[in-house]
Design a protein around this motif. Structure first.
Motif, PDB file in Angstrom:
ATOM      1  N   THR A   1     -24.213  21.475 -12.680  1.00 40.55           N
ATOM      2  CA  THR A   1     -24.981  22.682 -13.043  1.00 40.55           C
ATOM      3  C   THR A   1     -26.355  22.653 -12.399  1.00 40.55           C
ATOM      4  OG1 THR A   1     -23.798  22.795 -15.161  1.00 40.55           O
ATOM      5  CG2 THR A   1     -25.843  24.037 -14.986  1.00 40.55           C
ATOM      6  N   LEU A   2     -27.029  21.476 -12.408  1.00 42.98           N
ATOM      7  CA  LEU A   2     -28.353  21.362 -11.785  1.00 42.98           C
ATOM      8  C   LEU A   2     -28.301  21.592 -10.285  1.00 42.98           C
ATOM      9  CD1 LEU A   2     -29.754  18.263 -13.736  1.00 42.98           C
ATOM     10  CD2 LEU A   2     -30.410  20.658 -14.007  1.00 42.98           C
ATOM     11  N   VAL A   3     -27.295  21.006  -9.638  1.00 43.71           N
ATOM     12  CA  VAL A   3     -27.161  21.211  -8.185  1.00 43.71           C
ATOM     13  C   VAL A   3     -26.913  22.685  -7.886  1.00 43.71           C
ATOM     14  CG1 VAL A   3     -25.782  20.670  -6.140  1.00 43.71           C
ATOM     15  CG2 VAL A   3     -26.423  18.861  -7.734  1.00 43.71           C
ATOM     16  N   GLY A   4     -26.064  23.314  -8.664  1.00 38.90           N
ATOM     17  CA  GLY A   4     -25.800  24.735  -8.460  1.00 38.90           C
ATOM     18  C   GLY A   4     -27.001  25.597  -8.746  1.00 38.90           C
ATOM     19  N   TRP A   5     -27.855  25.157  -9.697  1.00 39.93           N
ATOM     20  CA  TRP A   5     -29.066  25.909 -10.023  1.00 39.93           C
ATOM     21  C   TRP A   5     -30.029  25.883  -8.866  1.00 39.93           C
ATOM     22  CZ3 TRP A   5     -34.198  24.188 -11.040  1.00 39.93           C
ATOM     23  CH2 TRP A   5     -35.035  25.167 -11.556  1.00 39.93           C
ATOM     24  N   LEU A   6     -30.048  24.746  -8.116  1.00 41.12           N
ATOM     25  CA  LEU A   6     -30.919  24.662  -6.945  1.00 41.12           C
ATOM     26  C   LEU A   6     -30.522  25.675  -5.898  1.00 41.12           C
ATOM     27  CD1 LEU A   6     -31.270  20.774  -6.571  1.00 41.12           C
ATOM     28  CD2 LEU A   6     -32.964  22.373  -7.474  1.00 41.12           C
ATOM     29  N   PHE A   7     -29.212  25.990  -5.846  1.00 36.97           N
ATOM     30  CA  PHE A   7     -28.717  26.973  -4.880  1.00 36.97           C
ATOM     31  C   PHE A   7     -28.479  28.322  -5.531  1.00 36.97           C
ATOM     32  CE2 PHE A   7     -27.599  22.870  -3.076  1.00 36.97           C
ATOM     33  CZ  PHE A   7     -28.018  22.989  -1.762  1.00 36.97           C
ATOM     34  N   SER A   8     -29.102  28.501  -6.713  1.00 39.94           N
ATOM     35  CA  SER A   8     -28.991  29.773  -7.462  1.00 39.94           C
ATOM     36  C   SER A   8     -27.553  30.082  -7.854  1.00 39.94           C
ATOM     37  CB  SER A   8     -29.571  30.934  -6.627  1.00 39.94           C
ATOM     38  OG  SER A   8     -30.922  30.697  -6.294  1.00 39.94           O
ATOM     39  N   ALA A   9     -26.726  29.046  -8.048  1.00 38.88           N
ATOM     40  CA  ALA A   9     -25.314  29.265  -8.486  1.00 38.88           C
ATOM     41  C   ALA A   9     -24.938  28.154  -9.469  1.00 38.88           C
ATOM     42  CB  ALA A   9     -24.373  29.279  -7.287  1.00 38.88           C
ATOM     43  N   PRO A  10     -25.509  28.129 -10.676  1.00 41.29           N
ATOM     44  CA  PRO A  10     -25.203  27.056 -11.633  1.00 41.29           C
ATOM     45  C   PRO A  10     -23.737  27.037 -12.057  1.00 41.29           C
ATOM     46  CG  PRO A  10     -26.472  28.825 -12.681  1.00 41.29           C
ATOM     47  CD  PRO A  10     -26.482  29.116 -11.209  1.00 41.29           C
ATOM     48  N   GLY A  11     -23.121  28.237 -12.188  1.00 40.77           N
ATOM     49  CA  GLY A  11     -21.699  28.265 -12.596  1.00 40.77           C
ATOM     50  C   GLY A  11     -20.808  27.625 -11.551  1.00 40.77           C
ATOM     51  N   LEU A  12     -21.114  27.905 -10.279  1.00 33.85           N
ATOM     52  CA  LEU A  12     -20.312  27.304  -9.216  1.00 33.85           C
ATOM     53  C   LEU A  12     -20.494  25.799  -9.182  1.00 33.85           C
ATOM     54  CD1 LEU A  12     -18.453  27.768  -6.796  1.00 33.85           C
ATOM     55  CD2 LEU A  12     -20.511  28.073  -5.370  1.00 33.85           C
ATOM     56  N   GLY A  13     -21.697  25.335  -9.431  1.00 34.84           N
ATOM     57  CA  GLY A  13     -21.932  23.903  -9.465  1.00 34.84           C
ATOM     58  C   GLY A  13     -21.171  23.230 -10.597  1.00 34.84           C
ATOM     59  N   LEU A  14     -21.188  23.896 -11.764  1.00 33.66           N
ATOM     60  CA  LEU A  14     -20.441  23.356 -12.894  1.00 33.66           C
ATOM     61  C   LEU A  14     -18.952  23.280 -12.561  1.00 33.66           C
ATOM     62  CD1 LEU A  14     -20.187  22.469 -15.869  1.00 33.66           C
ATOM     63  CD2 LEU A  14     -20.093  24.899 -16.484  1.00 33.66           C
ATOM     64  N   ALA A  15     -18.418  24.343 -11.973  1.00 28.34           N
ATOM     65  CA  ALA A  15     -16.993  24.349 -11.631  1.00 28.34           C
ATOM     66  C   ALA A  15     -16.677  23.263 -10.612  1.00 28.34           C
ATOM     67  CB  ALA A  15     -16.594  25.718 -11.083  1.00 28.34           C
ATOM     68  N   LEU A  16     -17.598  23.049  -9.644  1.00 26.88           N
ATOM     69  CA  LEU A  16     -17.350  22.027  -8.635  1.00 26.88           C
ATOM     70  C   LEU A  16     -17.347  20.620  -9.257  1.00 26.88           C
ATOM     71  CD1 LEU A  16     -16.963  21.339  -5.649  1.00 26.88           C
ATOM     72  CD2 LEU A  16     -19.465  21.250  -5.414  1.00 26.88           C
ATOM     73  N   GLY A  17     -18.264  20.379 -10.181  1.00 23.90           N
ATOM     74  CA  GLY A  17     -18.300  19.078 -10.841  1.00 23.90           C
ATOM     75  C   GLY A  17     -17.029  18.798 -11.641  1.00 23.90           C
ATOM     76  N   LEU A  18     -16.585  19.818 -12.405  1.00 23.25           N
ATOM     77  CA  LEU A  18     -15.352  19.649 -13.192  1.00 23.25           C
ATOM     78  C   LEU A  18     -14.136  19.487 -12.282  1.00 23.25           C
ATOM     79  CD1 LEU A  18     -15.917  22.290 -16.049  1.00 23.25           C
ATOM     80  CD2 LEU A  18     -16.169  19.791 -16.170  1.00 23.25           C
ATOM     81  N   ALA A  19     -14.159  20.191 -11.130  1.00 29.30           N
ATOM     82  CA  ALA A  19     -13.039  20.080 -10.194  1.00 29.30           C
ATOM     83  C   ALA A  19     -12.944  18.675  -9.618  1.00 29.30           C
ATOM     84  CB  ALA A  19     -13.196  21.105  -9.065  1.00 29.30           C
TER      85      ALA A  19
END
Length: 439
Positions: free
Chosen positions: A19-37
Protein backbone atom coordinates in the motif's frame (compact mmCIF):
# COMPACT_ATOMS: atom_id res chain seq x y z
CA UNK A 1 -0.34 -21.66 16.41
CA UNK A 2 2.85 -19.56 16.62
CA UNK A 3 3.67 -20.18 12.95
CA UNK A 4 0.14 -19.26 11.95
CA UNK A 5 0.46 -15.93 13.83
CA UNK A 6 3.74 -15.25 12.06
CA UNK A 7 2.10 -15.95 8.71
CA UNK A 8 -0.65 -13.44 9.49
CA UNK A 9 1.98 -10.86 10.49
CA UNK A 10 3.86 -11.44 7.23
CA UNK A 11 0.70 -11.03 5.22
CA UNK A 12 -0.18 -7.85 7.09
CA UNK A 13 3.27 -6.35 6.67
CA UNK A 14 3.28 -7.22 2.98
CA UNK A 15 -0.10 -5.57 2.53
CA UNK A 16 1.10 -2.41 4.33
CA UNK A 17 4.32 -2.31 2.31
CA UNK A 18 2.44 -2.72 -0.95
CA UNK A 19 0.00 0.00 0.00
CA UNK A 20 2.85 2.42 0.85
CA UNK A 21 4.68 1.70 -2.40
CA UNK A 22 1.46 2.21 -4.35
CA UNK A 23 0.79 5.44 -2.45
CA UNK A 24 4.14 6.77 -3.65
CA UNK A 25 2.91 6.21 -7.21
CA UNK A 26 -0.57 7.53 -6.36
CA UNK A 27 -2.04 3.98 -6.65
CA UNK A 28 -2.31 2.47 -3.12
CA UNK A 29 -4.95 -0.09 -4.20
CA UNK A 30 -2.72 -1.39 -6.96
CA UNK A 31 0.18 -1.66 -4.56
CA UNK A 32 -1.94 -3.59 -2.10
CA UNK A 33 -3.09 -5.96 -4.84
CA UNK A 34 0.50 -6.46 -6.01
CA UNK A 35 1.69 -7.31 -2.50
CA UNK A 36 -1.11 -9.84 -1.96
CA UNK A 37 -0.45 -11.31 -5.42
CA UNK A 38 3.20 -11.88 -4.53
CA UNK A 39 2.19 -13.74 -1.35
CA UNK A 40 -0.39 -15.75 -3.26
CA UNK A 41 2.23 -16.70 -5.85
CA UNK A 42 4.45 -17.94 -3.05
CA UNK A 43 1.67 -20.11 -1.62
CA UNK A 44 0.79 -21.46 -5.09
CA UNK A 45 4.43 -22.36 -5.63
CA UNK A 46 4.50 -24.28 -2.33
CA UNK A 47 1.19 -25.96 -3.16
CA UNK A 48 2.60 -27.06 -6.51
CA UNK A 49 5.66 -28.48 -4.72
CA UNK A 50 3.34 -30.37 -2.34
CA UNK A 51 1.33 -31.84 -5.22
CA UNK A 52 4.48 -32.90 -7.10
CA UNK A 53 5.88 -34.54 -3.96
CA UNK A 54 2.69 -36.49 -3.19
CA UNK A 55 2.08 -37.64 -6.77
CA UNK A 56 5.61 -38.48 -7.86
CA UNK A 57 7.41 -39.96 -4.85
CA UNK A 58 5.71 -39.49 -1.48
CA UNK A 59 8.29 -41.79 0.19
CA UNK A 60 11.16 -39.38 -0.56
CA UNK A 61 12.25 -36.45 1.58
CA UNK A 62 9.72 -33.55 1.53
CA UNK A 63 10.46 -30.29 -0.34
CA UNK A 64 12.54 -27.70 1.53
CA UNK A 65 10.38 -24.94 3.02
CA UNK A 66 10.19 -22.66 6.04
CA UNK A 67 7.44 -21.34 8.21
CA UNK A 68 3.94 -22.74 7.96
CA UNK A 69 4.68 -24.76 4.81
CA UNK A 70 7.78 -26.27 6.36
CA UNK A 71 5.78 -27.48 9.37
CA UNK A 72 3.05 -28.86 7.05
CA UNK A 73 5.59 -30.79 4.95
CA UNK A 74 7.25 -32.15 8.07
CA UNK A 75 3.95 -33.32 9.63
CA UNK A 76 2.80 -34.96 6.40
CA UNK A 77 6.11 -36.77 6.09
CA UNK A 78 5.95 -38.05 9.68
CA UNK A 79 2.31 -39.07 9.23
CA UNK A 80 3.12 -40.98 6.03
CA UNK A 81 6.05 -42.66 7.72
CA UNK A 82 3.83 -43.76 10.61
CA UNK A 83 1.17 -45.03 8.20
CA UNK A 84 3.76 -47.02 6.26
CA UNK A 85 4.99 -48.64 9.47
CA UNK A 86 1.42 -49.46 10.55
CA UNK A 87 0.67 -50.87 7.12
CA UNK A 88 3.79 -53.02 7.21
CA UNK A 89 2.83 -54.37 10.65
CA UNK A 90 -0.70 -55.14 9.42
CA UNK A 91 0.63 -56.84 6.30
CA UNK A 92 3.04 -58.90 8.41
CA UNK A 93 0.25 -59.88 10.80
CA UNK A 94 -2.11 -60.74 7.93
CA UNK A 95 0.61 -62.80 6.28
CA UNK A 96 1.23 -64.71 9.51
CA UNK A 97 -2.51 -65.35 9.94
CA UNK A 98 -2.79 -66.63 6.38
CA UNK A 99 0.31 -68.80 6.81
CA UNK A 100 -1.00 -70.26 10.06
CA UNK A 101 -4.42 -70.86 8.46
CA UNK A 102 -2.73 -72.59 5.55
CA UNK A 103 -0.92 -74.85 8.02
CA UNK A 104 -4.22 -75.92 9.62
CA UNK A 105 -5.77 -79.24 8.68
CA UNK A 106 -9.24 -77.76 9.21
CA UNK A 107 -10.98 -75.74 6.52
CA UNK A 108 -11.19 -71.99 7.15
CA UNK A 109 -13.48 -69.85 4.99
CA UNK A 110 -14.00 -66.10 5.45
CA UNK A 111 -17.34 -64.65 4.32
CA UNK A 112 -18.41 -61.02 4.01
CA UNK A 113 -21.60 -59.61 5.52
CA UNK A 114 -23.62 -60.92 2.56
CA UNK A 115 -22.31 -64.47 2.89
CA UNK A 116 -20.02 -64.22 -0.16
CA UNK A 117 -16.62 -65.95 -0.22
CA UNK A 118 -13.66 -63.67 0.49
CA UNK A 119 -10.78 -65.99 1.39
CA UNK A 120 -10.12 -69.63 2.27
CA UNK A 121 -7.18 -71.90 2.97
CA UNK A 122 -5.96 -74.88 0.97
CA UNK A 123 -7.77 -77.33 3.28
CA UNK A 124 -11.06 -75.77 2.19
CA UNK A 125 -10.16 -76.44 -1.43
CA UNK A 126 -9.56 -80.08 -0.58
CA UNK A 127 -12.58 -80.63 1.67
CA UNK A 128 -15.15 -78.31 0.08
CA UNK A 129 -13.95 -78.19 -3.51
CA UNK A 130 -13.45 -74.41 -3.61
CA UNK A 131 -11.50 -72.94 -6.55
CA UNK A 132 -9.89 -69.52 -6.38
CA UNK A 133 -10.37 -68.90 -10.09
CA UNK A 134 -14.16 -69.32 -10.07
CA UNK A 135 -15.61 -69.25 -6.57
CA UNK A 136 -14.36 -65.98 -5.08
CA UNK A 137 -17.32 -63.68 -4.56
CA UNK A 138 -19.86 -66.52 -4.79
CA UNK A 139 -22.41 -67.02 -2.03
CA UNK A 140 -21.54 -69.93 0.25
CA UNK A 141 -24.92 -71.64 -0.27
CA UNK A 142 -24.29 -71.73 -4.03
CA UNK A 143 -21.38 -74.09 -3.36
CA UNK A 144 -22.61 -76.02 -0.31
CA UNK A 145 -26.19 -76.73 -1.32
CA UNK A 146 -27.20 -79.31 1.26
CA UNK A 147 -30.60 -78.15 2.64
CA UNK A 148 -29.43 -78.79 6.19
CA UNK A 149 -26.46 -76.45 5.71
CA UNK A 150 -28.65 -73.78 4.09
CA UNK A 151 -31.08 -73.96 7.03
CA UNK A 152 -28.21 -73.88 9.53
CA UNK A 153 -26.57 -70.91 7.79
CA UNK A 154 -29.76 -68.85 7.56
CA UNK A 155 -30.92 -69.64 11.12
CA UNK A 156 -27.95 -67.69 12.56
CA UNK A 157 -27.97 -69.92 15.64
CA UNK A 158 -24.47 -71.38 15.66
CA UNK A 159 -24.26 -72.63 19.24
CA UNK A 160 -24.10 -76.24 18.07
CA UNK A 161 -22.00 -77.55 15.13
CA UNK A 162 -23.51 -79.19 12.06
CA UNK A 163 -22.34 -82.57 10.76
CA UNK A 164 -22.58 -83.25 7.01
CA UNK A 165 -20.85 -85.21 4.28
CA UNK A 166 -18.30 -83.33 2.20
CA UNK A 167 -19.76 -81.89 -1.05
CA UNK A 168 -16.82 -83.40 -2.98
CA UNK A 169 -16.51 -86.75 -1.18
CA UNK A 170 -19.52 -88.43 0.39
CA UNK A 171 -17.29 -90.75 2.41
CA UNK A 172 -15.73 -87.77 4.19
CA UNK A 173 -17.75 -86.50 7.18
CA UNK A 174 -17.31 -82.83 8.11
CA UNK A 175 -18.33 -80.88 11.18
CA UNK A 176 -19.21 -77.26 10.38
CA UNK A 177 -18.96 -74.45 12.92
CA UNK A 178 -19.83 -70.84 12.00
CA UNK A 179 -18.72 -67.80 14.01
CA UNK A 180 -20.04 -64.25 13.61
CA UNK A 181 -17.49 -61.44 13.85
CA UNK A 182 -16.86 -57.87 12.73
CA UNK A 183 -19.61 -56.17 10.72
CA UNK A 184 -21.91 -59.22 10.51
CA UNK A 185 -19.19 -61.22 8.76
CA UNK A 186 -18.81 -64.97 9.21
CA UNK A 187 -15.97 -67.42 9.69
CA UNK A 188 -16.82 -70.96 8.55
CA UNK A 189 -14.67 -73.79 9.87
CA UNK A 190 -15.03 -77.38 8.66
CA UNK A 191 -13.34 -80.24 10.44
CA UNK A 192 -12.78 -83.75 9.11
CA UNK A 193 -14.37 -86.09 11.67
CA UNK A 194 -14.62 -89.15 9.41
CA UNK A 195 -12.60 -91.32 11.79
CA UNK A 196 -14.59 -90.19 14.84
CA UNK A 197 -17.82 -90.75 12.93
CA UNK A 198 -16.83 -94.30 12.06
CA UNK A 199 -15.82 -94.99 15.66
CA UNK A 200 -19.18 -93.64 16.82
CA UNK A 201 -20.97 -95.90 14.34
CA UNK A 202 -18.95 -98.87 15.60
CA UNK A 203 -19.86 -97.96 19.18
CA UNK A 204 -23.56 -97.69 18.34
CA UNK A 205 -23.51 -100.99 16.48
CA UNK A 206 -21.65 -102.69 19.32
CA UNK A 207 -24.06 -101.42 21.98
CA UNK A 208 -27.08 -102.36 19.87
CA UNK A 209 -25.78 -105.85 19.11
CA UNK A 210 -24.69 -106.59 22.68
CA UNK A 211 -27.98 -105.28 24.07
CA UNK A 212 -29.93 -107.38 21.60
CA UNK A 213 -27.91 -110.49 22.45
CA UNK A 214 -28.42 -109.90 26.17
CA UNK A 215 -32.19 -109.58 25.86
CA UNK A 216 -32.83 -113.28 25.15
CA UNK A 217 -30.80 -114.80 28.02
CA UNK A 218 -32.20 -112.19 30.41
CA UNK A 219 -35.74 -113.06 29.34
CA UNK A 220 -35.05 -116.78 29.89
CA UNK A 221 -33.46 -116.06 33.27
CA UNK A 222 -36.36 -113.85 34.35
CA UNK A 223 -38.83 -116.53 33.30
CA UNK A 224 -37.16 -119.24 35.34
CA UNK A 225 -36.81 -116.92 38.34
CA UNK A 226 -40.52 -116.13 38.13
CA UNK A 227 -41.28 -119.86 38.05
CA UNK A 228 -39.06 -120.53 41.04
CA UNK A 229 -40.68 -117.62 42.87
CA UNK A 230 -43.99 -119.48 42.84
CA UNK A 231 -42.34 -122.14 45.01
CA UNK A 232 -40.54 -119.65 47.26
CA UNK A 233 -42.48 -120.85 50.32
CA UNK A 234 -41.01 -124.32 49.90
CA UNK A 235 -37.45 -123.03 49.78
CA UNK A 236 -35.21 -122.35 52.77
CA UNK A 237 -35.40 -118.66 53.87
CA UNK A 238 -31.82 -117.96 52.77
CA UNK A 239 -32.47 -119.24 49.23
CA UNK A 240 -35.79 -117.39 49.05
CA UNK A 241 -34.06 -114.15 49.96
CA UNK A 242 -31.44 -114.72 47.26
CA UNK A 243 -34.18 -115.43 44.75
CA UNK A 244 -35.78 -112.05 45.44
CA UNK A 245 -32.46 -110.27 44.96
CA UNK A 246 -31.88 -112.11 41.68
CA UNK A 247 -35.29 -111.03 40.42
CA UNK A 248 -34.57 -107.39 41.33
CA UNK A 249 -31.20 -107.37 39.56
CA UNK A 250 -32.57 -109.21 36.52
CA UNK A 251 -35.34 -106.66 36.24
CA UNK A 252 -32.77 -103.88 36.50
CA UNK A 253 -30.66 -105.47 33.77
CA UNK A 254 -33.72 -105.79 31.54
CA UNK A 255 -34.51 -102.11 32.03
CA UNK A 256 -30.91 -101.21 31.19
CA UNK A 257 -30.94 -103.34 28.02
CA UNK A 258 -34.28 -101.87 26.95
CA UNK A 259 -32.97 -98.31 27.43
CA UNK A 260 -29.80 -99.10 25.49
CA UNK A 261 -31.83 -100.54 22.62
CA UNK A 262 -34.09 -97.48 22.64
CA UNK A 263 -31.09 -95.15 22.56
CA UNK A 264 -29.56 -97.10 19.67
CA UNK A 265 -32.82 -96.86 17.73
CA UNK A 266 -33.07 -93.12 18.39
CA UNK A 267 -29.50 -92.61 17.14
CA UNK A 268 -29.77 -94.77 14.02
CA UNK A 269 -33.39 -94.31 12.92
CA UNK A 270 -34.11 -90.79 11.64
CA UNK A 271 -37.80 -91.17 12.53
CA UNK A 272 -40.65 -88.92 11.48
CA UNK A 273 -42.96 -91.58 10.04
CA UNK A 274 -45.25 -91.67 13.10
CA UNK A 275 -45.38 -87.93 13.77
CA UNK A 276 -48.97 -86.76 14.33
CA UNK A 277 -50.69 -84.03 16.36
CA UNK A 278 -50.75 -85.30 19.95
CA UNK A 279 -53.54 -84.80 22.46
CA UNK A 280 -51.38 -83.28 25.18
CA UNK A 281 -54.04 -83.47 27.90
CA UNK A 282 -54.40 -87.23 27.47
CA UNK A 283 -50.63 -87.71 27.19
CA UNK A 284 -49.86 -85.78 30.37
CA UNK A 285 -52.65 -87.50 32.28
CA UNK A 286 -51.36 -90.92 31.28
CA UNK A 287 -47.84 -90.06 32.41
CA UNK A 288 -49.24 -88.55 35.62
CA UNK A 289 -51.03 -91.80 36.49
CA UNK A 290 -47.86 -93.84 35.91
CA UNK A 291 -45.73 -91.42 37.95
CA UNK A 292 -48.31 -91.36 40.76
CA UNK A 293 -48.34 -95.15 40.85
CA UNK A 294 -44.55 -95.12 41.16
CA UNK A 295 -44.72 -92.46 43.89
CA UNK A 296 -47.55 -94.24 45.75
CA UNK A 297 -48.46 -91.77 48.49
CA UNK A 298 -44.96 -90.36 49.04
CA UNK A 299 -45.31 -87.53 46.48
CA UNK A 300 -48.17 -85.77 44.74
CA UNK A 301 -48.12 -85.55 40.94
CA UNK A 302 -50.43 -83.11 39.14
CA UNK A 303 -50.95 -81.71 35.62
CA UNK A 304 -51.23 -78.09 34.45
CA UNK A 305 -52.44 -77.35 30.89
CA UNK A 306 -51.84 -73.76 29.79
CA UNK A 307 -51.52 -74.28 26.02
CA UNK A 308 -54.37 -75.35 23.70
CA UNK A 309 -52.23 -76.15 20.67
CA UNK A 310 -51.08 -79.68 19.97
CA UNK A 311 -47.56 -80.92 19.44
CA UNK A 312 -46.73 -82.71 16.20
CA UNK A 313 -44.50 -85.64 17.09
CA UNK A 314 -44.17 -89.31 17.93
CA UNK A 315 -46.52 -90.34 20.72
CA UNK A 316 -44.21 -93.17 21.78
CA UNK A 317 -41.08 -91.02 21.91
CA UNK A 318 -42.65 -87.99 23.61
CA UNK A 319 -44.33 -90.32 26.13
CA UNK A 320 -40.95 -91.96 26.82
CA UNK A 321 -39.16 -88.61 27.28
CA UNK A 322 -41.85 -87.18 29.55
CA UNK A 323 -42.03 -90.40 31.56
CA UNK A 324 -38.28 -90.38 32.15
CA UNK A 325 -38.43 -86.81 33.46
CA UNK A 326 -41.47 -87.51 35.64
CA UNK A 327 -40.07 -90.77 37.05
CA UNK A 328 -36.75 -89.08 37.85
CA UNK A 329 -38.64 -86.34 39.71
CA UNK A 330 -40.47 -89.00 41.74
CA UNK A 331 -37.34 -91.09 42.42
CA UNK A 332 -35.07 -88.26 43.48
CA UNK A 333 -37.39 -86.06 45.58
CA UNK A 334 -38.11 -86.68 49.25
CA UNK A 335 -41.45 -87.72 50.67
CA UNK A 336 -44.06 -84.98 50.69
CA UNK A 337 -42.72 -83.27 47.55
CA UNK A 338 -44.89 -82.11 44.65
CA UNK A 339 -44.23 -82.88 40.99
CA UNK A 340 -45.94 -80.80 38.29
CA UNK A 341 -46.28 -81.81 34.62
CA UNK A 342 -46.96 -78.68 32.60
CA UNK A 343 -47.75 -77.89 28.93
CA UNK A 344 -47.47 -74.15 28.30
CA UNK A 345 -46.60 -71.47 25.74
CA UNK A 346 -42.99 -70.37 25.22
CA UNK A 347 -41.47 -67.42 23.30
CA UNK A 348 -40.09 -69.92 20.78
CA UNK A 349 -43.24 -72.04 20.58
CA UNK A 350 -44.33 -74.22 23.49
CA UNK A 351 -42.74 -76.34 26.16
CA UNK A 352 -43.26 -79.39 28.34
CA UNK A 353 -42.11 -78.83 31.89
CA UNK A 354 -41.51 -81.20 34.79
CA UNK A 355 -41.02 -79.29 38.02
CA UNK A 356 -40.47 -80.45 41.58
CA UNK A 357 -39.78 -78.81 44.92
CA UNK A 358 -37.24 -81.35 46.07
CA UNK A 359 -33.61 -81.03 47.08
CA UNK A 360 -32.45 -79.57 43.77
CA UNK A 361 -29.20 -80.12 41.86
CA UNK A 362 -25.86 -78.36 42.23
CA UNK A 363 -25.06 -76.26 39.15
CA UNK A 364 -21.76 -78.12 38.67
CA UNK A 365 -23.69 -81.24 37.61
CA UNK A 366 -26.21 -79.64 35.22
CA UNK A 367 -24.01 -79.53 32.06
CA UNK A 368 -23.38 -83.28 32.35
CA UNK A 369 -26.83 -84.54 33.29
CA UNK A 370 -27.65 -85.73 29.75
CA UNK A 371 -24.48 -87.81 29.50
CA UNK A 372 -24.99 -91.57 29.56
CA UNK A 373 -24.60 -93.18 32.97
CA UNK A 374 -23.76 -89.87 34.62
CA UNK A 375 -25.08 -89.84 38.18
CA UNK A 376 -25.17 -86.98 40.67
CA UNK A 377 -25.27 -89.41 43.60
CA UNK A 378 -24.13 -92.85 42.46
CA UNK A 379 -25.15 -94.72 45.57
CA UNK A 380 -28.59 -93.17 45.75
CA UNK A 381 -29.20 -93.63 42.00
CA UNK A 382 -28.44 -97.33 42.29
CA UNK A 383 -30.92 -97.68 45.13
CA UNK A 384 -33.72 -96.05 43.11
CA UNK A 385 -33.28 -98.49 40.24
CA UNK A 386 -32.41 -95.91 37.59
CA UNK A 387 -30.31 -96.93 34.58
CA UNK A 388 -28.52 -93.60 34.13
CA UNK A 389 -29.84 -93.33 30.55
CA UNK A 390 -33.11 -91.47 31.11
CA UNK A 391 -31.91 -87.95 30.34
CA UNK A 392 -29.80 -89.19 27.42
CA UNK A 393 -33.01 -90.63 25.94
CA UNK A 394 -34.79 -87.32 26.58
CA UNK A 395 -32.02 -85.44 24.76
CA UNK A 396 -32.18 -87.66 21.68
CA UNK A 397 -35.98 -87.59 21.54
CA UNK A 398 -35.91 -83.79 21.61
CA UNK A 399 -33.27 -83.63 18.88
CA UNK A 400 -35.55 -85.73 16.67
CA UNK A 401 -38.33 -83.19 17.32
CA UNK A 402 -36.22 -80.05 16.63
CA UNK A 403 -36.36 -79.25 20.34
CA UNK A 404 -33.91 -78.81 23.19
CA UNK A 405 -33.73 -79.28 26.95
CA UNK A 406 -33.31 -76.53 29.54
CA UNK A 407 -32.50 -77.34 33.18
CA UNK A 408 -32.95 -74.89 36.02
CA UNK A 409 -32.09 -75.96 39.55
CA UNK A 410 -30.41 -74.86 42.75
CA UNK A 411 -29.69 -76.87 45.89
CA UNK A 412 -32.69 -76.74 48.20
CA UNK A 413 -34.94 -75.04 45.61
CA UNK A 414 -36.15 -77.96 43.50
CA UNK A 415 -35.56 -78.55 39.79
CA UNK A 416 -37.24 -77.57 36.52
CA UNK A 417 -36.72 -79.57 33.31
CA UNK A 418 -38.09 -77.73 30.27
CA UNK A 419 -38.47 -79.29 26.79
CA UNK A 420 -38.77 -76.40 24.32
CA UNK A 421 -40.45 -77.12 20.97
CA UNK A 422 -40.42 -74.70 18.00
CA UNK A 423 -43.60 -73.05 16.72
CA UNK A 424 -43.36 -75.13 13.52
CA UNK A 425 -44.15 -78.20 15.63
CA UNK A 426 -47.46 -76.81 16.91
CA UNK A 427 -50.94 -76.92 15.37
CA UNK A 428 -54.31 -75.66 16.59
CA UNK A 429 -56.77 -78.24 17.90
CA UNK A 430 -59.11 -77.71 14.93
CA UNK A 431 -56.30 -78.08 12.39
CA UNK A 432 -55.11 -81.19 14.23
CA UNK A 433 -58.58 -82.74 13.95
CA UNK A 434 -58.68 -82.03 10.21
CA UNK A 435 -55.19 -83.47 9.81
CA UNK A 436 -56.11 -86.62 11.70
CA UNK A 437 -59.27 -87.00 9.59
CA UNK A 438 -57.30 -86.56 6.39
CA UNK A 439 -54.75 -89.11 7.55
Amino acid sequence: MRLWSHELWRLGLLAIAGTLVGWLFSAPGLGLALGLALRLAYHLRQLHALRRWLTRNPHSEPPAATGLWGELFDRLYRYQKGQRQTQQRLQTTLKRIQESSEAMRDSVVMLDQHGDLEWWNSAAERMLGLEAAHDRGQHITNLIRDPRFVTYFNARDYREPLTLSSPVNERMVLQFQITLYGDDERLVMARDITRLHRLEEMRRDFVANVSHELRTPLTVLAGYLETYATYAEQLPPRLAQGLTRMQEQTSRMQNLVNDLLLLSRLEIDRGGEDHLPLAMDALLEEVRRDAQALAASRQQVRVELEEARRLVGSDTEIHSALSNLAFNAVRYTPEGSQVVLRWKAHPKGACLEVQDNGEGIDSVHIPRLTERFYRVDKGRSSETGGTGLGLAIVKHVLLRHDAYLEIESRPGQGALFRCVFPAERLVAAEAAADRMTGA
